[in-house]
Design a protein around this motif. Structure first.
Motif, mmCIF file in Angstrom:
data_model
loop_
_atom_site.group_PDB
_atom_site.id
_atom_site.type_symbol
_atom_site.label_atom_id
_atom_site.label_comp_id
_atom_site.label_asym_id
_atom_site.label_seq_id
_atom_site.Cartn_x
_atom_site.Cartn_y
_atom_site.Cartn_z
ATOM 1 N N THR A 1 1.002 -1.188 0.018
ATOM 2 C CA THR A 1 -0.163 -0.004 -0.022
ATOM 3 C C THR A 1 0.843 1.192 -0.020
ATOM 4 O OG1 THR A 1 -1.680 1.290 1.351
ATOM 5 C CG2 THR A 1 -0.031 -0.015 2.249
ATOM 6 N N HIS B 1 0.392 4.233 1.333
ATOM 7 C CA HIS B 1 0.261 5.098 2.214
ATOM 8 C C HIS B 1 1.266 5.664 2.924
ATOM 9 C CE1 HIS B 1 0.826 2.284 5.512
ATOM 10 N NE2 HIS B 1 0.697 3.259 6.318
ATOM 11 N N ASP C 1 -6.617 -6.996 3.977
ATOM 12 C CA ASP C 1 -6.575 -5.573 3.783
ATOM 13 C C ASP C 1 -5.919 -5.120 5.295
ATOM 14 O OD1 ASP C 1 -7.012 -2.823 4.246
ATOM 15 O OD2 ASP C 1 -8.944 -2.928 3.443
ATOM 16 N N THR D 1 0.365 -5.895 8.977
ATOM 17 C CA THR D 1 -0.611 -4.752 9.046
ATOM 18 C C THR D 1 0.168 -3.320 9.269
ATOM 19 O OG1 THR D 1 -2.551 -4.127 10.551
ATOM 20 C CG2 THR D 1 -0.277 -4.996 11.646
ATOM 21 N N ASN D 2 -0.609 -2.433 8.655
ATOM 22 C CA ASN D 2 0.019 -1.079 8.722
ATOM 23 C C ASN D 2 -0.656 -0.271 9.831
ATOM 24 O OD1 ASN D 2 1.040 -1.625 6.047
ATOM 25 N ND2 ASN D 2 -0.988 -0.906 4.980
ATOM 26 N N ASP E 1 -1.532 -6.807 -0.209
ATOM 27 C CA ASP E 1 -2.772 -7.320 0.180
ATOM 28 C C ASP E 1 -3.699 -7.178 -0.953
ATOM 29 O OD1 ASP E 1 -3.314 -4.530 -0.063
ATOM 30 O OD2 ASP E 1 -3.498 -3.982 1.914
ATOM 31 N N ASP F 1 -4.488 -2.061 5.880
ATOM 32 C CA ASP F 1 -4.932 -0.887 6.415
ATOM 33 C C ASP F 1 -5.862 -1.023 7.376
ATOM 34 O OD1 ASP F 1 -3.285 0.833 4.809
ATOM 35 O OD2 ASP F 1 -4.481 0.694 3.129
ATOM 36 N N ARG F 2 -6.940 -2.084 7.092
ATOM 37 C CA ARG F 2 -8.089 -1.985 8.044
ATOM 38 C C ARG F 2 -7.857 -3.237 9.312
ATOM 39 N NH1 ARG F 2 -13.802 -2.605 5.491
ATOM 40 N NH2 ARG F 2 -14.172 -2.516 7.524
ATOM 41 N N TYR F 3 -7.461 -4.353 8.958
ATOM 42 C CA TYR F 3 -6.953 -5.530 9.634
ATOM 43 C C TYR F 3 -5.702 -5.926 9.403
ATOM 44 C CZ TYR F 3 -12.151 -4.999 10.111
ATOM 45 O OH TYR F 3 -13.457 -4.469 10.315
#
Length: 272
Positions: A21, A23, A93, A136-137, A53, A95-97
């Motif tokens: 990702t 970000h 994911d 995880t982020n 992801d 960013d979320r989990y």
């Protein structure tokens, strides 16, 4: 232990940063974030905590020249060059989990590179293994991950190599350099197997990397895998296209009686 198995960490990591990702790097480097994202590499041998992801599929190759001797034994002289190829699929994911990065790696491209002093007969695709990384982020351009490299092996890799388990953390730091804004991507981790300081893969050891980004498309890298120190430069030559080329020197400390070797990765990531 064969050079191709060490090479597996190079090619999977090359795809990881291309598929990760955007970000974290975007937070540190002030550039438009128009997908598909193209970022130069963040390590050269050690796994990073950022990863692929859902919606990311990457392919890549790693190649390396072979030393004449390694750990006091002559390397197979049938070829002077060998490497690995990998297919990486992202799930979840981050960013979320959490995201799950799954990689299938063939540990030989030419059938050469036996560092055990024995003949090596496996051809392309006949030996290899799977790698998994759960990541995880975190806020502030950071990530954590844990994974295993070289499990569920097949072919000659099944008998010659053991899997390696690791855990690590990565973070992006913004650096103000006059009117320019640079980024430093750092990783620190601990692992066994290929990350240890011993050719016998005993115990656990610390590994890490640092990549200085002059733009999101160009970086210079210092990497210590726990066993070897490597240096390189990485470029994503086409803006908006996640094609990443990283070239550099492997084992610059000339450990185990081996000279430093030339190596490189080339990867491309598809976003769906």
């Amino acid at each position: 232990m064969k050079v191709q198995v060490v090479a597996a960490t190079f090619v999977v990591t090359a795809i990881s940063v291309a598929a990760a990702t955007a970000h974290a790097q975007g937070a540190a480097i002030s550039v438009p974030q128009t997908p598909p994202h193209s970022y130069a590499g963040a390590s050269f041998g050690s796994p990073i905590a950022f990863g692929a992801d859902w919606g990311a599929v990457g392919v890549g190759v790693f190649g390396q020249t072979l030393p004449d001797e390694f750990n006091g034994q002559q390397v197979s002289d049938d070829e002077d060059f060998d490497g690995s190829a990998a297919l990486v699929v992202g799930l979840g994911d981050a960013d979320r989990y959490a995201g799950l990065e799954v990689a299938a790696v063939t540990t030989s491209l030419t059938g050469s590179g036996d560092l055990s002093g024995q003949n090596d007969s496996d051809e392309f695709g006949e030996s290899g293994g799977l790698s998994f990384k759960l990541h995880t982020n975190l806020p502030g351009g950071a990530a954590i991950s844990a994974g295993v490299i070289g499990t569920s092996r097949w072919g000659e890799a099944e008998d010659q190599n053991e899997s390696s388990v690791f855990a690590n953390a990565s973070k992006v730091f913004a650096i103000e350099a006059g009117a320019r804004r640079l980024a430093l991507v750092t990783t620190i981790g601990v692992g066994d197997g290929l990350f240890t300081n011993s050719i016998d893969d005993d115990g656990v050891n610390v590994f890490g990397s640092a990549a200085l980004y002059f733009t999101r498309n160009f970086s210079v890298i210092v990497d210590h895998s726990g066993r070897f120190t490597n240096v390189g430069a990485s470029v994503a030559p086409f803006r908006g296209q996640p094609l990443v080329l990283t070239l550099g020197a492997v084992n610059v400390g000339e450990r185990f009686g081996s000279d430093a070797q030339f190596g490189g990765t080339l990867s491309y990531t598809f976003s769906f």
